[in-house]
Scaffold this active site. Sequence first.
Site, PDB file in Angstrom:
ATOM      1  N   TYR A 176       0.839  -1.201   0.000  1.00  0.00           N
ATOM      2  CA  TYR A 176       0.000   0.000   0.000  1.00  0.00           C
ATOM      3  C   TYR A 176       0.877   1.255   0.000  1.00  0.00           C
ATOM      4  O   TYR A 176       0.661   2.179  -0.787  1.00  0.00           O
ATOM      5  CB  TYR A 176      -0.899  -0.024   1.237  1.00  0.00           C
ATOM      6  N   LYS A 180       1.045   4.198  -2.917  1.00  0.00           N
ATOM      7  CA  LYS A 180       0.649   5.595  -2.717  1.00  0.00           C
ATOM      8  C   LYS A 180       1.798   6.540  -3.051  1.00  0.00           C
ATOM      9  O   LYS A 180       1.584   7.647  -3.535  1.00  0.00           O
ATOM     10  CB  LYS A 180       0.152   5.803  -1.282  1.00  0.00           C
TER      11      LYS A 180
END
Length: 295
Positions: A176, A180
Site C-alpha cells: 500500500y 501511494k
Amino acid sequence: MTHPAPVDVPTRDLFRLDGRTILLSGGAGAVGLCVGKAILESGGDIVLLDVAQSPNAAQWEDIEETAKINNTKAFYYQADVTEAETIPPLFDRIREDVRFPLRGLVACAGISGEGDAVDYDINVFRKILDVNVTGTFLVAQAVGRDMHRANVTGSIVLIASMSGWVSNRGINTSAYNASKSALHQLTRSLAAEWGHPQNTFPGSTPSDTNPNPSMEPRKAYPPIRVNSLSPGHIETPISEAARKRGLTDEWARQNMLGRVSQVQEFRAPCLFLLGEGSSYMTGADLRVDGGHCAW
Ligand SMILES: NC(=O)c1ccc[n+]([C@@H]2O[C@H](COP(=O)([O-])OP(=O)(O)OC[C@H]3O[C@@H](n4cnc5c(N)ncnc54)[C@H](O)[C@@H]3O)[C@@H](O)[C@H]2O)c1
C-alpha cells in the site's frame, strides 16, 4: 496553448463546479460518496464508478435527493478500474449519458492489506499495485482523453495517502505504501504532460517499450491540472477492526491534532483542487493529515 488566469471569477465561486461533470472512481466508498455529495452541492454533476454492483441504498437515496435539491445529476456505473479493455466502452456510454463534459476526476478507488514483508503474498502485492496504481492510471488516462476530445480544461485529483510519504507506524503495509508513493510521482508526471505542450520534447525514442514512436508534432490541448491529495488516518466504516485493536487511539496520538480525521474533512480540499480556486496549482500534493507527517 496557455490558458488565461481566471482573475475575474468571483471569490464566492472559486469552489463552484457548475456546468461540469466530475467522475469519482471508488465512488461507492466512504470518501467517494461524501466528496461526491459535496460536488453536487457545489453545482457539479457526478459520475460514480465502482467495482461494487451498486452503492448502499440509503446513501444513494441521499445522493439522489442532494442532486434534486441542487438541480444537479448523479450517475452510477459498476466497473473494475483494472479491466483496461472495458474502460473505453464505458467512457463512450458515460459520454452519451451526461449533459456536461467531464472536467474533473477524483480517483478514490483503492485497496490496502496488512502483511509482514517477509511473508507477503506476491499475488496480494500485485493486486494492490494493480488497483491503486494501474487502475488509477487507467481512469486518469480515460478522463484525460475525454477532456482532450472535448477540448476542455480540467482538474484531476488522485487520492494518495500520507502513507506515500511516511511508513505507517504500527502496521505493515509495504504494498500500500509503495502504491501511494507511486501516485505522488504519477501526479507529477501527468501534470507535466498535460499542463503545456512546451513540457515535452517533440517525438519519442523508439525502444522495446515504445514500439510505435511518432515524430509528428503533438496536438495542443487546453491544460489539465493534476494534483494528489494525501489524507491521514480517516475514521470510516472499514476502520472498525483498527479501532478494536486499539490502533485508532494510537494513530490519534501520532498526529498534532490528537484525533483521526472524519471523511467530511476531505470535502473542501477536493473542491478546492477541482475548482478555479486552485487554478495555479498542478503537480502538487495536498497533505491533509492533522500534522502527522510534520512531526
Ligand atoms: N480510510 C483511510 O484511512 C484512508 C487514509 C488515506 C488514504 N485513503 C485513500 O482514500 C481512498 C478512499 O478510501 P476510503 O476510505 O473511502 O475506502 P473505501 O474502501 O470506503 O472506498 C474505496 C472504494 O474503491 C472501490 N474499489 C476497490 N477496488 C476497485 C476496483 N478495482 N475498481 C473500482 N473500484 C474499486 C471499493 O469498492 C470502494 O468502494 C483510497 O484510495 C484510500 O487508499 C484512505
